[in-house]
Design a protein around this motif. Structure first.
Motif, PDB file in Angstrom:
ATOM      1  N   GLU A 128      29.082 114.418  20.061  1.00  0.00           N
ATOM      2  CA  GLU A 128      30.067 113.338  20.099  1.00  0.00           C
ATOM      3  C   GLU A 128      30.993 113.469  21.297  1.00  0.00           C
ATOM      4  N   ALA A 129      31.408 114.702  21.607  1.00  0.00           N
ATOM      5  CA  ALA A 129      32.342 114.916  22.707  1.00  0.00           C
ATOM      6  C   ALA A 129      31.718 114.591  24.064  1.00  0.00           C
ATOM      7  N   MET A 130      30.404 114.705  24.172  1.00  0.00           N
ATOM      8  CA  MET A 130      29.733 114.431  25.451  1.00  0.00           C
ATOM      9  C   MET A 130      29.227 113.001  25.555  1.00  0.00           C
ATOM     10  N   GLY A 131      29.761 112.119  24.694  1.00  0.00           N
ATOM     11  CA  GLY A 131      29.455 110.698  24.800  1.00  0.00           C
ATOM     12  C   GLY A 131      28.377 110.217  23.870  1.00  0.00           C
ATOM     13  N   GLY A 132      27.871 111.076  22.985  1.00  0.00           N
ATOM     14  CA  GLY A 132      26.811 110.670  22.083  1.00  0.00           C
ATOM     15  C   GLY A 132      27.341 110.051  20.806  1.00  0.00           C
ATOM     16  N   PRO A 133      26.458 109.750  19.879  1.00  0.00           N
ATOM     17  CA  PRO A 133      26.871 109.125  18.624  1.00  0.00           C
ATOM     18  C   PRO A 133      27.556 110.126  17.703  1.00  0.00           C
ATOM     19  N   VAL A 134      28.243 109.600  16.698  1.00  0.00           N
ATOM     20  CA  VAL A 134      28.868 110.442  15.676  1.00  0.00           C
ATOM     21  C   VAL A 134      27.768 110.939  14.743  1.00  0.00           C
ATOM     22  N   ILE A 135      27.693 112.265  14.595  1.00  0.00           N
ATOM     23  CA  ILE A 135      26.660 112.872  13.761  1.00  0.00           C
ATOM     24  C   ILE A 135      27.218 113.050  12.346  1.00  0.00           C
ATOM     25  N   ALA A 146      18.450 111.416  12.654  1.00  0.00           N
ATOM     26  CA  ALA A 146      17.496 112.526  12.677  1.00  0.00           C
ATOM     27  C   ALA A 146      18.203 113.865  12.836  1.00  0.00           C
ATOM     28  N   PHE A 147      19.211 113.912  13.688  1.00  0.00           N
ATOM     29  CA  PHE A 147      19.921 115.179  13.910  1.00  0.00           C
ATOM     30  C   PHE A 147      20.746 115.553  12.672  1.00  0.00           C
ATOM     31  N   GLY A 148      21.350 114.557  12.028  1.00  0.00           N
ATOM     32  CA  GLY A 148      22.063 114.830  10.788  1.00  0.00           C
ATOM     33  C   GLY A 148      21.146 115.358   9.708  1.00  0.00           C
ATOM     34  N   LYS A 149      19.933 114.811   9.651  1.00  0.00           N
ATOM     35  CA  LYS A 149      18.930 115.293   8.700  1.00  0.00           C
ATOM     36  C   LYS A 149      18.521 116.731   9.019  1.00  0.00           C
ATOM     37  N   LEU A 150      18.323 117.023  10.299  1.00  0.00           N
ATOM     38  CA  LEU A 150      17.937 118.371  10.719  1.00  0.00           C
ATOM     39  C   LEU A 150      18.964 119.407  10.301  1.00  0.00           C
ATOM     40  N   PRO A 187      21.489 123.504  -0.174  1.00  0.00           N
ATOM     41  CA  PRO A 187      21.759 123.029  -1.549  1.00  0.00           C
ATOM     42  C   PRO A 187      23.210 122.599  -1.699  1.00  0.00           C
ATOM     43  N   PHE A 188      23.522 121.415  -1.206  1.00  0.00           N
ATOM     44  CA  PHE A 188      24.905 120.948  -1.233  1.00  0.00           C
ATOM     45  C   PHE A 188      25.392 120.789  -2.659  1.00  0.00           C
ATOM     46  N   GLN A 189      26.666 121.159  -2.870  1.00  0.00           N
ATOM     47  CA  GLN A 189      27.311 120.961  -4.171  1.00  0.00           C
ATOM     48  C   GLN A 189      27.729 119.500  -4.298  1.00  0.00           C
ATOM     49  N   ALA A 190      27.980 119.081  -5.536  1.00  0.00           N
ATOM     50  CA  ALA A 190      28.329 117.678  -5.782  1.00  0.00           C
ATOM     51  C   ALA A 190      29.629 117.286  -5.117  1.00  0.00           C
ATOM     52  N   HIS A 191      30.558 118.285  -4.942  1.00  0.00           N
ATOM     53  CA  HIS A 191      31.879 117.948  -4.395  1.00  0.00           C
ATOM     54  C   HIS A 191      31.940 118.032  -2.886  1.00  0.00           C
ATOM     55  N   ALA A 192      30.804 118.413  -2.208  1.00  0.00           N
ATOM     56  CA  ALA A 192      30.838 118.524  -0.748  1.00  0.00           C
ATOM     57  C   ALA A 192      31.109 117.158  -0.140  1.00  0.00           C
ATOM     58  N   ALA A 193      32.085 117.131   0.771  1.00  0.00           N
ATOM     59  CA  ALA A 193      32.490 115.871   1.391  1.00  0.00           C
ATOM     60  C   ALA A 193      31.915 115.775   2.792  1.00  0.00           C
ATOM     61  N   ALA A 194      31.644 114.549   3.215  1.00  0.00           N
ATOM     62  CA  ALA A 194      31.107 114.346   4.542  1.00  0.00           C
ATOM     63  C   ALA A 194      32.183 114.551   5.585  1.00  0.00           C
TER      64      ALA A 194
END
Length: 472
Positions: free
Chosen positions: A306-313, A455-459, A465-472
């Motif tokens: 993001e800092a180098m001009g790319g999209p928000v991951i 794709a990068f967010g998926k990677l 194993p994210f918990q139910a309370h994990a926030a984005a």
């Protein structure tokens, strides 16, 4: 001829007025007990007898006439009152009562010293001169005092002070106000427990400010003297390689665990040069010790894009750090720079990506450069190695590439010899399915940004194993 009046309890007959004479068989200092009389008669007789037997101090009337009358109000006014009260209220024996009256009558006048000497008790049980000494009289005197003291019960305790209902209500009101103030302060100045903490009984974790971590990463990205002036590209590579070890079939590897901290994974050929990236993030880890390495590495990569001009991951916390090297993945799970399209599909397909996602992820080569002391390759992919763009796909489609003539591994270069492409990069234009996606991205940067962010967010989340309370 007048009728006889009843005898007053204070009047005595002549026989009764005669003083008692000590019997030779009776011990000195103890007189014979007369017949029972009223309390006033006993007090009067005891007082007169004690004064009359004192030749040194004179008669009661000459010394203090008021002492000869037990009911008088002058002089020692407390003696008659104590005499009557003791006899009627406490039910004392006649012996103790007479001793008490005798002591009061024999006490020295107020003009003398308050400290009694042994001779102060000489009027008690006085005997004619020559018959008894002071030493012989003292035991009888003190026995009399002790008998009186032991017979007297202790005074009753003072009654408790009555409670004022208004004070009780005032105290309850003030206490309620104080408790309410403490509760209000705790309510508005404490962190709310995380969801589920109250239900499970688990203690709430301390507040984790990931935005503060992200800001710290942004502050340290630009640096003079390192490559092209930014740590961004190497941090993207760290996040990519820490996550790209995932195996869908065994559900092992991936970003969860940060196993690149241990050998042998940190020594794998594909990870050469990433020790610098891990070292760069150590000050931030010390500043925010609650964040795991796995979360820190992936957050750093997403922030750098993001800092180098790319999209928000899209990124969310929840990764853990594995404790030792037993969780390290085997070598060979990351893409190899010298392989073709089948290798690309094999490595990325193992992680669960399709062709379009594979091309999008390889588009990260728009950033950074290769180093001879790390991968063996040299030079950047584009002329803007610290800017995230679709320029990488444009170079692939528009630039005539040729093999580089040198002693190093096979690579391709542009006509200027300043840019380069790896064999895996050239495979994207040599494979028909891949080339179609490359052409689309070269012509539409917005589409590329959208696909890369997904794709990068998926990677970065593979195997977590994210918990139910994990926030984005």
């Amino acid at each position: 001829g007048a009728p006889a009046l009843p005898r007053s309890p204070l009047r005595r007959t002549a026989a009764e007025a005669q003083p008692h004479v000590a019997s030779p068989q009776r011990p000195l200092g103890v007189t014979a007990l007369p017949a029972p009389r009223t309390s006033h008669e006993t007090c009067e007789r005891s007082t007169n007898r004690a004064v009359a037997t004192s030749p040194q101090r004179g008669t009661a009337s000459s010394r203090n006439p008021q002492r000869s009358n037990c009911g008088s109000s002058g002089g020692s006014s407390s003696a008659p009152a104590q005499c009557s009260a003791m006899a009627t209220q406490r039910g004392l024996g006649r012996l103790a009562l007479r001793c008490h009256q005798a002591l009061l009558a024999a006490a020295p006048p107020a003009k003398t010293s308050a400290a009694f000497s042994a001779t102060s008790f000489s009027p008690l049980n006085a005997a004619p001169a020559g018959k008894s000494s002071l030493k012989a009289r003292l035991p009888a005197n003190w026995a009399c005092v002790r008998a009186f003291a032991e017979a007297a019960p202790p005074p009753p305790p003072p009654p408790p002070e009555p409670k004022n209902p208004s004070n009780i209500l005032r105290g309850l009101l003030l206490g309620s106000i104080a408790i309410g103030g403490v509760f209000s302060y705790a309510l508005f100045h404490s962190n709310m427990p995380q969801q589920g903490a109250l239900a499970t009984g688990a203690s709430a974790e301390p507040k984790k400010d990931y935005k503060a971590v992200k800001d710290a990463i942004l502050d340290m990205l630009d640096v003079e003297g390192y490559d092209d002036g930014s740590y961004g590209p190497v941090l993207v590579r760290l996040a990519w390689h820490a996550s790209g070890t995932y195996d869908k079939a065994s559900n092992t590897g991936g970003s969860n665990g940060a196993t690149m901290r241990f050998s042998p994974e940190c020594e794998h050929g594909a990870n050469a040069g990433l020790a610098k990236a891990r070292e760069i993030l150590e000050p931030i880890k010390r500043r925010f010790p609650w964040i795991t390495y796995a979360d820190l590495w992936t957050l750093a990569g997403a922030t750098a894009v993001e800092a180098m001009g790319g999209p928000v991951i899209p990124w969310r916390p929840g990764r853990i750090d594995k404790p030792d090297s037993s969780h390290c993945t085997p070598d060979g799970r990351l893409p190899s720079a010298d392989k073709g399209a089948p290798h690309i599909r094999d490595v990325f397909g193992r992680m669960g990506f399709d062709d379009r996602e594979m091309v999008a992820l390889i588009g990260a080569h728009a950033l950074g450069r290769c180093h001879a002391d790390r991968s063996g390759y040299v030079n950047p992919w584009t002329n803007a190695p610290t800017t995230f763009s679709n320029l990488y796909f444009k170079e692939l489609m528009e630039t005539p590439w040729r093999k580089k003539r040198w002693s190093g591994p096979l690579q391709y270069e542009d006509p200027t010899g300043q840019l380069m492409m790896l064999p895996t990069d050239m495979a994207l234009v040599w494979d028909g399915k891949f080339k179609k996606v490359v052409k689309e991205y070269a012509g539409d940067e917005e589409v590329f940004f959208k696909d890369f962010a997904a794709a990068f967010g998926k990677l970065l989340e593979l195997g977590v194993p994210f918990q139910a309370h994990a926030a984005a």
